[in-house]
Design a protein around this motif. Structure first.
Motif, PDB file in Angstrom:
ATOM      1  N   HIS A  76      61.004 -53.853  81.101  1.00  0.00           N
ATOM      2  CA  HIS A  76      59.828 -54.561  80.596  1.00  0.00           C
ATOM      3  C   HIS A  76      59.869 -54.639  79.081  1.00  0.00           C
ATOM      4  N   ILE A  77      60.280 -53.564  78.421  1.00  0.00           N
ATOM      5  CA  ILE A  77      60.370 -53.546  76.959  1.00  0.00           C
ATOM      6  C   ILE A  77      61.398 -54.558  76.472  1.00  0.00           C
ATOM      7  N   ALA A  78      62.536 -54.633  77.161  1.00  0.00           N
ATOM      8  CA  ALA A  78      63.564 -55.608  76.783  1.00  0.00           C
ATOM      9  C   ALA A  78      63.037 -57.035  76.920  1.00  0.00           C
ATOM     10  N   ASP A  79      62.280 -57.290  77.991  1.00  0.00           N
ATOM     11  CA  ASP A  79      61.705 -58.617  78.204  1.00  0.00           C
ATOM     12  C   ASP A  79      60.708 -58.967  77.094  1.00  0.00           C
ATOM     13  N   LEU A  80      59.837 -58.020  76.746  1.00  0.00           N
ATOM     14  CA  LEU A  80      58.854 -58.270  75.690  1.00  0.00           C
ATOM     15  C   LEU A  80      59.533 -58.488  74.352  1.00  0.00           C
ATOM     16  N   SER A  81      60.570 -57.715  74.067  1.00  0.00           N
ATOM     17  CA  SER A  81      61.289 -57.834  72.805  1.00  0.00           C
ATOM     18  C   SER A  81      61.879 -59.225  72.636  1.00  0.00           C
ATOM     19  N   ALA A  82      62.483 -59.739  73.710  1.00  0.00           N
ATOM     20  CA  ALA A  82      63.083 -61.077  73.647  1.00  0.00           C
ATOM     21  C   ALA A  82      62.018 -62.163  73.604  1.00  0.00           C
ATOM     22  N   ARG A  83      60.955 -61.984  74.383  1.00  0.00           N
ATOM     23  CA  ARG A  83      59.930 -63.016  74.487  1.00  0.00           C
ATOM     24  C   ARG A  83      59.144 -63.189  73.193  1.00  0.00           C
ATOM     25  N   TYR A  84      58.872 -62.087  72.512  1.00  0.00           N
ATOM     26  CA  TYR A  84      58.029 -62.152  71.318  1.00  0.00           C
ATOM     27  C   TYR A  84      58.809 -61.980  70.022  1.00  0.00           C
ATOM     28  N   HIS A  85      60.139 -61.930  70.114  1.00  0.00           N
ATOM     29  CA  HIS A  85      60.993 -61.798  68.927  1.00  0.00           C
ATOM     30  C   HIS A  85      60.583 -60.594  68.092  1.00  0.00           C
ATOM     31  N   MET A  86      60.417 -59.468  68.772  1.00  0.00           N
ATOM     32  CA  MET A  86      60.091 -58.207  68.127  1.00  0.00           C
ATOM     33  C   MET A  86      61.232 -57.211  68.349  1.00  0.00           C
ATOM     34  N   SER A  87      61.303 -56.211  67.483  1.00  0.00           N
ATOM     35  CA  SER A  87      62.280 -55.131  67.640  1.00  0.00           C
ATOM     36  C   SER A  87      61.587 -53.988  68.362  1.00  0.00           C
ATOM     37  N   LEU A  88      61.669 -54.000  69.679  1.00  0.00           N
ATOM     38  CA  LEU A  88      61.017 -52.992  70.502  1.00  0.00           C
ATOM     39  C   LEU A  88      62.086 -52.053  71.049  1.00  0.00           C
ATOM     40  N   HIS A  89      62.012 -50.795  70.672  1.00  0.00           N
ATOM     41  CA  HIS A  89      63.025 -49.804  71.020  1.00  0.00           C
ATOM     42  C   HIS A  89      62.461 -48.819  72.043  1.00  0.00           C
ATOM     43  N   ALA A  90      63.113 -48.684  73.168  1.00  0.00           N
ATOM     44  CA  ALA A  90      62.716 -47.688  74.156  1.00  0.00           C
ATOM     45  C   ALA A  90      63.289 -46.336  73.750  1.00  0.00           C
ATOM     46  N   VAL A  91      62.415 -45.327  73.657  1.00  0.00           N
ATOM     47  CA  VAL A  91      62.838 -43.972  73.296  1.00  0.00           C
ATOM     48  C   VAL A  91      62.526 -43.053  74.480  1.00  0.00           C
ATOM     49  N   PRO A  92      63.524 -42.649  75.257  1.00  0.00           N
ATOM     50  CA  PRO A  92      63.270 -41.784  76.413  1.00  0.00           C
ATOM     51  C   PRO A  92      62.811 -40.386  75.984  1.00  0.00           C
ATOM     52  N   ASN A  93      61.840 -39.865  76.708  1.00  0.00           N
ATOM     53  CA  ASN A  93      61.389 -38.494  76.487  1.00  0.00           C
ATOM     54  C   ASN A  93      61.550 -37.727  77.794  1.00  0.00           C
ATOM     55  N   PRO A  94      62.601 -36.923  77.923  1.00  0.00           N
ATOM     56  CA  PRO A  94      62.811 -36.183  79.160  1.00  0.00           C
ATOM     57  C   PRO A  94      61.727 -35.131  79.404  1.00  0.00           C
ATOM     58  N   ASN A  95      60.982 -34.803  78.348  1.00  0.00           N
ATOM     59  CA  ASN A  95      59.933 -33.786  78.459  1.00  0.00           C
ATOM     60  C   ASN A  95      58.538 -34.416  78.499  1.00  0.00           C
ATOM     61  N   TRP A  96      58.428 -35.605  79.069  1.00  0.00           N
ATOM     62  CA  TRP A  96      57.168 -36.330  79.039  1.00  0.00           C
ATOM     63  C   TRP A  96      56.052 -35.597  79.778  1.00  0.00           C
ATOM     64  N   ARG A  97      56.403 -34.779  80.746  1.00  0.00           N
ATOM     65  CA  ARG A  97      55.381 -34.039  81.498  1.00  0.00           C
ATOM     66  C   ARG A  97      54.666 -33.001  80.634  1.00  0.00           C
ATOM     67  N   ASP A  98      55.272 -32.627  79.511  1.00  0.00           N
ATOM     68  CA  ASP A  98      54.693 -31.578  78.673  1.00  0.00           C
ATOM     69  C   ASP A  98      53.446 -32.036  77.922  1.00  0.00           C
ATOM     70  N   GLY A  99      53.304 -33.340  77.673  1.00  0.00           N
ATOM     71  CA  GLY A  99      52.122 -33.824  76.968  1.00  0.00           C
ATOM     72  C   GLY A  99      52.464 -34.882  75.939  1.00  0.00           C
ATOM     73  N   ASN A 100      51.415 -35.529  75.401  1.00  0.00           N
ATOM     74  CA  ASN A 100      51.664 -36.630  74.470  1.00  0.00           C
ATOM     75  C   ASN A 100      52.181 -36.159  73.120  1.00  0.00           C
ATOM     76  N   GLY A 101      51.994 -34.881  72.805  1.00  0.00           N
ATOM     77  CA  GLY A 101      52.605 -34.346  71.591  1.00  0.00           C
ATOM     78  C   GLY A 101      54.114 -34.316  71.712  1.00  0.00           C
ATOM     79  N   ALA A 102      54.610 -33.943  72.889  1.00  0.00           N
ATOM     80  CA  ALA A 102      56.049 -33.949  73.125  1.00  0.00           C
ATOM     81  C   ALA A 102      56.605 -35.369  73.056  1.00  0.00           C
ATOM     82  N   SER A 103      55.828 -36.344  73.521  1.00  0.00           N
ATOM     83  CA  SER A 103      56.273 -37.735  73.446  1.00  0.00           C
ATOM     84  C   SER A 103      56.329 -38.220  72.003  1.00  0.00           C
TER      85      SER A 103
END
Length: 235
Positions: A76-103
């Motif tokens: 979805h991020i790749a689609d939005l980046s191309a559609r709106y000519h924005m630099s949208l970078h996906a940053v994976p967070n393997p520790n996402w369950r820990d909380g939004n501070g970890a993200s």
């Protein structure tokens, strides 16, 4: 695949960090087929709304932290980046369950200057971002957009409360009993936030508020009231 994250240089334009890693269990994300950021609101997804709000104030370089449903989010991020000519970078967070501070911590390798920080599931008037940008120019403080209309807040029990003395934020948390503003989830941040988040996580608190409390302790956290502008946390 979504565009990979690349390191920002000091001369780069102001970036934004969008937290979109959680599962969204309260909303269930049924319209987004299990993913809250992909839930549509008036025809476009919550993540799309956040990205377009950034674009409307001239911010086109966004680091989007993903976790749950990572592959679908990256597509979805790749689609939005191309559609709106924005630099949208996906940053994976393997520790996402820990909380939004970890993200928020996950973007540290790619940020070396001020940045906007926002929640994917908050809908808001883009003028709030513009106000943060204006207030942040020349400032070394971290800034939080706050709402003083406490009586109009939906689900006040779940809201993150803020106590401030003038523009200085003195405390923050959902459990506060003495407060005079509400956290909108929209920030102007300095890289000092990353050290604060690391310290909070080491102490057992992986929430974003935990890191913000560490910044408050340095007297470096300021409030920017939003006036009558609209915002809502979608749950």
């Amino acid at each position: 695949m979504a565009p990979s994250a690349s390191r920002q240089t000091a001369s780069s334009k102001l970036p934004a960090v969008i937290l979109a890693a959680g599962r969204g269990e309260r909303l269930h994300g049924h319209q987004g087929k299990g993913l809250k950021p992909l839930t549509p609101l008036l025809g476009i997804t919550l993540l799309e709304r956040a990205a377009l709000a950034c674009q409307s104030v001239g911010v086109t370089d966004c680091y989007i932290v993903v976790g749950y449903g990572q592959e679908r989010m990256q597509a979805h991020i790749a689609d939005l980046s191309a559609r709106y000519h924005m630099s949208l970078h996906a940053v994976p967070n393997p520790n996402w369950r820990d909380g939004n501070g970890a993200s928020a911590s996950a973007v540290q390798p790619y940020i070396d200057g001020p940045f906007l920080l926002l929640m994917c599931d908050h809908v808001f008037d883009a003028g709030i971002l513009q106000g943060l940008i204006q207030a942040g120019q020349g400032s070394e403080a971290c800034l939080l957009a706050v709402d003083d209309r406490i009586e109009s807040i939906f689900d006040l029990d779940d809201a993150t409360k803020v106590q401030r003395d003038g523009s200085a934020i003195t405390s923050i948390g959902k459990e506060l009993t003495a407060y005079n503003s509400i956290d909108t989830g929209l920030f102007w941040c300095q890289p000092v936030l990353f050290n604060a988040l690391t310290e909070a996580q080491a102490a057992g608190d992986a929430s974003l508020s935990g890191g913000i409390r560490r910044v408050i302790a340095t007297a470096n956290m300021q409030a920017v009231p939003i006036g009558d502008q609209f915002w809502m946390d979608i749950d």
